[in-house]
Design a protein around this motif. Sequence first.
Motif, short mmCIF file in Angstrom:
data_model
loop_
_atom_site.label_atom_id
_atom_site.label_comp_id
_atom_site.label_asym_id
_atom_site.label_seq_id
_atom_site.Cartn_x
_atom_site.Cartn_y
_atom_site.Cartn_z
N LEU A 80 -52.43 10.02 64.26
CA LEU A 80 -51.59 8.84 64.00
C LEU A 80 -50.11 9.19 64.09
N THR A 81 -49.75 10.36 63.60
CA THR A 81 -48.35 10.82 63.71
C THR A 81 -47.96 10.94 65.17
N ARG B 159 -62.08 3.65 63.96
CA ARG B 159 -62.82 3.45 62.71
C ARG B 159 -64.20 2.87 63.02
N PHE C 205 -61.83 8.07 59.59
CA PHE C 205 -60.83 7.01 59.71
C PHE C 205 -60.90 6.00 58.57
N ALA D 296 -57.72 5.91 56.61
CA ALA D 296 -56.50 5.63 57.37
C ALA D 296 -56.16 4.15 57.25
N SER D 297 -55.02 3.86 56.66
CA SER D 297 -54.62 2.46 56.46
C SER D 297 -54.02 1.91 57.74
N VAL E 187 -57.03 13.11 61.73
CA VAL E 187 -56.70 11.70 61.91
C VAL E 187 -55.21 11.48 61.63
N ARG E 188 -54.71 12.06 60.53
CA ARG E 188 -53.29 11.93 60.19
C ARG E 188 -52.41 12.49 61.30
N THR F 112 -56.44 2.43 65.69
CA THR F 112 -57.04 2.89 64.44
C THR F 112 -58.32 2.12 64.15
N TYR G 299 -60.03 14.18 58.06
CA TYR G 299 -58.93 13.24 57.78
C TYR G 299 -57.58 13.83 58.21
#
Length: 300
Positions: free
Chosen positions: A60-61, A81, A98, A101-102, A56-57, A77, A53
Amino acid sequence: MINQNKALSSFIEYLQIEKNSSHYTIENYKRDIHEFFLFLNEQGITDVTSVEYFDVRLFLTNLYEKKLSKRTVARKTSCLRSFYKFLLREGDVKDNPFSLASLPKKDQKLPRFLYEEEMNQLFSSLKKDSPIGIRNTALLELLYATGIRVSECCEVKLQDIDLSLGTVLVHGKGKKDRYVPVGRYAQEAIDLYIRTARMEMTSSDAKAHAYLFVNFRGDPLTARGVRYILNELIKKSAAEGSLHPHMLRHSFATHLLNNGADIRTVQELLGHSKISSTQVYTHVTKDQLKKVYNASHPRA
C-alpha cells in the motif's frame, strides 16, 4: 504453497461462475492482482499463502508513492481482500492479510451533469439532414431518455427496442437485464433512424447484424465511437467543455430527482444494485434550490 497463476485462475473461475461478474470487472481484478504479484516477486515472495500484514502495508505504501488516487488504492485493496477471502474459503490460507487494511476514504465528488437548458441547447444544435445526423440524434435521445450506460447502449439490438410499448431491454452489469421506458422524443428519433439512416448505413450484405447503433461503415458502434460522437456534438453546439458519455447518465438521474422522482425508481432505472450508488445524485442545482426557496419561504 500455491502457485500464483493457479490461485488467480481459480479465483477468476469463481468470479465467472459463482459471482457472475462482468467481463469488465474480471479484467480489472486480473490487472490489480497481477500488479500485486509483480510486487511480491520484487520482494522475493513467490508463495501467495506466505503474505503477511507487513507485506500488505509495504504494498500500500508503494501504491501511495506512485501518487495514485484514493479511489484507485481503495479499488485495488478491495480486489485483493476479495482474492484472499476466496483463498481463505478454499482453505489455501489460514487468514486474510488484507482484512486489517483499511480502505482510504474516497474523495466525494458530485457527478458532472448538464442543466436542462444545456441539454435543450445540445438537442437544438443537432443536424438531421444526413444519415449520420439522424443516427446521432437517435443516439443522444436514447442516452438521455434512459440513462443507460454507454456499454449497455452499444449492446442494444433491434429486438430489444419496443417502440409500441416505449421500452428498451437493457443488458446491464453482472448480466442483469432490466426494462427501461423510452420517452416520445427518443421513440420518434429511433424510429426515423431505423427506417432510414440505419438501413442505408448497413445496406451491404456483409454488414448484416442486429445491433441498433452503427458507425459510418455499418459496423456496430463502440463505446469509443460514442465518446467521439458526443465530443463532436458538443463542439458544434454553443456549450463549453467536453461531453463525457456518463454526463448524460448523470443528467438523466439529476433531472428526474430534481423534478420529483423518488430515489427507488431512479435506482431501478439506472440499474444500481445499491441505493447508496444512487444517493450521489440527490444533490440539487442552484436553480432548483432557488425555485424551492421562492415557492416555500413566506417572505421569499
